[in-house]
Motif scaffolding. Structure first.
Motif, PDB file in Angstrom:
ATOM      1  N   HIS A  46       0.849  -1.183   0.000  1.00 44.20           N
ATOM      2  CA  HIS A  46       0.000   0.000   0.000  1.00 44.20           C
ATOM      3  C   HIS A  46       0.895   1.248   0.000  1.00 44.20           C
ATOM      4  O   HIS A  46       1.664   1.453   0.953  1.00 44.20           O
ATOM      5  CB  HIS A  46      -0.922   0.029   1.218  1.00 44.20           C
ATOM      6  CG  HIS A  46      -1.969  -1.047   1.208  1.00 44.20           C
ATOM      7  ND1 HIS A  46      -3.310  -0.783   1.240  1.00 44.20           N
ATOM      8  CD2 HIS A  46      -1.851  -2.395   1.147  1.00 44.20           C
ATOM      9  CE1 HIS A  46      -3.983  -1.915   1.220  1.00 44.20           C
ATOM     10  NE2 HIS A  46      -3.116  -2.922   1.167  1.00 44.20           N
ATOM     11  N   GLN A  73      -3.681  -1.074  -8.577  1.00 46.31           N
ATOM     12  CA  GLN A  73      -4.926  -0.307  -8.586  1.00 46.31           C
ATOM     13  C   GLN A  73      -4.784   0.958  -7.752  1.00 46.31           C
ATOM     14  O   GLN A  73      -3.996   1.014  -6.813  1.00 46.31           O
ATOM     15  CB  GLN A  73      -6.098  -1.145  -8.075  1.00 46.31           C
ATOM     16  CG  GLN A  73      -5.927  -1.660  -6.651  1.00 46.31           C
ATOM     17  CD  GLN A  73      -7.159  -2.376  -6.148  1.00 46.31           C
ATOM     18  OE1 GLN A  73      -8.283  -1.951  -6.404  1.00 46.31           O
ATOM     19  NE2 GLN A  73      -6.951  -3.484  -5.428  1.00 46.31           N
ATOM     20  N   LYS A  75      -6.798   3.903  -5.414  1.00 42.76           N
ATOM     21  CA  LYS A  75      -7.931   3.929  -4.499  1.00 42.76           C
ATOM     22  C   LYS A  75      -8.022   5.281  -3.824  1.00 42.76           C
ATOM     23  O   LYS A  75      -7.010   5.836  -3.391  1.00 42.76           O
ATOM     24  CB  LYS A  75      -7.779   2.818  -3.449  1.00 42.76           C
ATOM     25  CG  LYS A  75      -8.957   2.685  -2.499  1.00 42.76           C
ATOM     26  CD  LYS A  75      -8.730   1.529  -1.533  1.00 42.76           C
ATOM     27  CE  LYS A  75      -9.895   1.372  -0.568  1.00 42.76           C
ATOM     28  NZ  LYS A  75      -9.660   0.251   0.393  1.00 42.76           N
ATOM     29  N   GLN A  77     -10.221   7.305  -0.726  1.00 40.78           N
ATOM     30  CA  GLN A  77     -11.112   7.062   0.406  1.00 40.78           C
ATOM     31  C   GLN A  77     -11.019   8.215   1.395  1.00 40.78           C
ATOM     32  O   GLN A  77     -10.024   8.931   1.441  1.00 40.78           O
ATOM     33  CB  GLN A  77     -10.730   5.757   1.102  1.00 40.78           C
ATOM     34  CG  GLN A  77      -9.324   5.748   1.679  1.00 40.78           C
ATOM     35  CD  GLN A  77      -8.934   4.415   2.278  1.00 40.78           C
ATOM     36  OE1 GLN A  77      -9.601   3.423   2.062  1.00 40.78           O
ATOM     37  NE2 GLN A  77      -7.856   4.399   3.052  1.00 40.78           N
ATOM     38  N   ARG A 205      -5.503   9.395  -1.447  1.00 40.59           N
ATOM     39  CA  ARG A 205      -5.348   8.530  -2.610  1.00 40.59           C
ATOM     40  C   ARG A 205      -4.174   7.592  -2.365  1.00 40.59           C
ATOM     41  O   ARG A 205      -3.142   8.004  -1.826  1.00 40.59           O
ATOM     42  CB  ARG A 205      -5.108   9.343  -3.871  1.00 40.59           C
ATOM     43  CG  ARG A 205      -6.185  10.352  -4.144  1.00 40.59           C
ATOM     44  CD  ARG A 205      -5.915  11.120  -5.419  1.00 40.59           C
ATOM     45  NE  ARG A 205      -6.106  10.276  -6.603  1.00 40.59           N
ATOM     46  CZ  ARG A 205      -6.011  10.746  -7.849  1.00 40.59           C
ATOM     47  NH1 ARG A 205      -5.684  12.009  -8.058  1.00 40.59           N
ATOM     48  NH2 ARG A 205      -6.205   9.936  -8.868  1.00 40.59           N
TER      49      ARG A 205
END
Length: 567
Positions: A46, A73, A75, A77, A205
């Motif tokens: 991550h 990917q 992401k 949030q 992000r």
């Protein structure tokens, strides 16, 4: 498979070392390195708090090690500030808390001092009331004697000293409190500004990289992504010395600006002319049909009908993953500071030193190269437009650097002359730089003389003779100059119009012999690609030269000639 344990590894993107920054004209590509100790099985890496300037679908990952990348990917949030604060924002937030704590302590101190003053004032009021109106209860006695007066004197003295001291402390605390309020407000504004510059409010992000490893191993991941709000443009300082041996020095810079929410500290920097935003589609040609023109039929009246309008087409943004733009650059000669690599469609400059480009709107200048050449100083004038004589330095770009179109500051003998622009100049190509007007050279543009005559018995034709006198004076007594006079010579667009240059005897333009690497201007006259005359003469100091330009235009008598200047 669902019960498999997934090993997670977290990194802050700002903690990952920047391996390279490639700056385009409208964006930048960042390459960061993540070293991770993988466990056997599935691993998730991550990378948190990617910049909000990240270009969609530009993120890609390359790796080295005994593992396989399965998925990458992006992401977004919601997140609390502790998770996404940059070091700068976190530091400002800490300062704000300290300022608020200091202000709160001062407010509490002032409140305690105010209460002490209130209690003291209430005490003096009650004592004064007891003296003026002594109690009348049975059995009570009040005598205003020496003992009572002495006690009152001591109490009033105590009140005076204590009250003065408390009020002084209150004033001091009030001054400190006002300063603390100012500092707190400044810290609050600084924090708000940093938050606005650093990220989108409330969102974080991240990139999630899924890897499969057969055993425990150490892997290196190159995390490459592109960001907008970054650009560069060329800039030049041109210094010309007109001494015994003329010298021209060009300092070639790249001006970089970036507001990407990242700080690039001591990074390898590459400036590229590639333009990934432009498509590479070859335009298509339809069939060009020739037919006789016919007038269109008259319009037929139609009843008025309201129809719904449909708009065809759509605006689709095509997204593509960008390949790396830099490879190892070849060595180059000593005139350049940056290493240069010529690709098929672009040029890249590898800046020799590590560069620091902080986040913000201001420009940061890096040196691409320094080029030293020996110029030829030439005077040029276009007297039909302006009788001023311009001094021009002409030289050949003898470096491996390609000069790109950009602004330039020109200095003549260490004195600032003007701002100008340099056009694209390839290595080995000749270029010129205007150094301003030389007031010591005078040009007089005399009124043109025109003659007209008719010839022929059956097919009569008109002949127009144009004669232009240009007088040039070199006011310097000792310094000869080379001066080029540029002037129109009409070009025929019809075979019935015949134009002949009578004077001077000029060399016609030869497209097959044209060469960008030609020598600097020499004495003599020639016609350039636009059929304009360029007449170069050497003018000794203190001398006057009268130049006559003469041409003849012959055409049918019944026709009238018009002259239009096109660019």
């Amino acid at each position: 498979m669902s019960s498999e344990t997934i090993s997670k590894h977290e990194f802050e993107v700002r903690d990952l070392e920047i391996q390279k920054v490639v700056v385009f004209s409208d964006r930048a590509e960042i390459k960061r390195l993540a070293r991770v100790q993988l466990n056997a099985g599935t691993n998730e890496v991550h990378v948190k708090n990617l910049t909000s300037s990240l270009l969609p679908d530009s993120l890609r990952v390359d790796g080295r090690g005994n593992a396989q990348i399965h998925e990458v990917q992006e992401k977004s949030q919601p997140a609390v500030h502790e998770e996404k604060d940059s070091p700068k924002v976190a530091g400002l937030r800490k300062i704000l808390k300290e300022r608020e704590h200091e202000m709160k302590e001062l407010e509490e101190r002032k409140e305690v001092l105010d209460k002490r003053i209130q209690a003291l004032d209430k005490m003096i009021s009650e004592v004064g009331s007891g003296v003026v109106n002594p109690p009348k209860e049975a059995g009570s006695s009040f005598a205003l004697d020496e003992n009572t007066l002495g006690s009152l004197e001591k109490f009033f003295e105590y009140y005076e000293n204590t009250s003065a001291d408390l009020r002084k402390k209150t004033r001091n605390v009030q001054e400190e409190l006002e300063k603390a309020v100012e500092k707190t407000n400044k810290a609050r504004n600084d924090l708000a500004q940093a938050i606005n510059e650093s990220y989108s409010h409330g969102w974080s992000r991240s990139a999630i990289i899924t890897l499969e490893s057969p055993a425990e191993t150490e892997a290196e991941l190159d995390i490459i992504y592109q960001v907008y709000n970054a650009s560069w443009r060329p800039s030049y300082d041109i210094r010309v010395d007109t001494g015994a041996t003329p010298n021209l020095k060009i300092s070639y810079y790249g001006k970089i600006s970036q507001s990407t929410e990242e700080n690039w500290e001591d990074v390898p920097l590459v400036l590229t002319t590639a333009q990934p935003c432009l498509g590479g589609h070859v335009p298509e040609l339809g069939t060009l049909e020739a037919s006789f023109w016919r007038p269109p039929p008259p319009p037929v009246a139609q009843p008025e009908v309201f129809r719904a309008c449909s708009f065809g087409g759509s605006n689709i943004m095509r997204k593509a993953k960008m390949a790396p733009m830099m490879a190892a650059a070849p060595a180059m000669d000593t005139v350049a500071i940056a290493e240069v690599r010529e690709n098929t469609l672009s040029t890249e400059f590898q800046i020799a030193r590590l560069a620091s480009i902080p986040q913000g709107g201001s420009d940061h200048k890096v040196t691409i190269g320094i080029v030293d050449v020996i110029p030829q100083l030439v005077h040029e004038t276009v007297p039909s437009k302006n009788t001023s004589v311009f001094l021009t330095a002409s030289a050949v770009n003898n470096s491996v650097l390609a000069f790109l179109n950009g602004e330039a500051s020109v200095y003549l003998n260490n004195a600032f002359v003007a701002k100008t622009n340099i056009k694209n100049v390839s290595p080995g190509e000749r270029f010129s730089v205007s150094l301003g007007v030389d007031t010591a050279i005078k040009v007089e543009y005399k009124p043109a003389k025109k003659y007209h005559e008719q010839t022929g018995f059956i097919n009569k034709s008109s002949t127009n003779v144009n004669e232009q006198l240009i007088s040039v004076k070199n006011s310097r007594s000792e310094h000869p100059i080379l001066i080029t006079i540029k002037h129109h010579v009409p070009r025929s667009t019809d075979e019935k119009i015949k134009i002949s240059l009578i004077n001077p005897n000029a060399t016609p333009y030869d497209a097959t012999a044209a060469d960008h690497h030609e020598e600097s201007p020499k004495e003599g006259a020639r016609l350039n690609s636009n059929n304009n005359l360029e007449w170069t003469v050497r003018l000794p100091g203190g001398k006057i030269e009268n130049l006559v330009i003469k041409w003849v235009v012959e055409h049918p008598k019944e026709e009238k000639i018009e002259y239009n200047e096109t660019f």
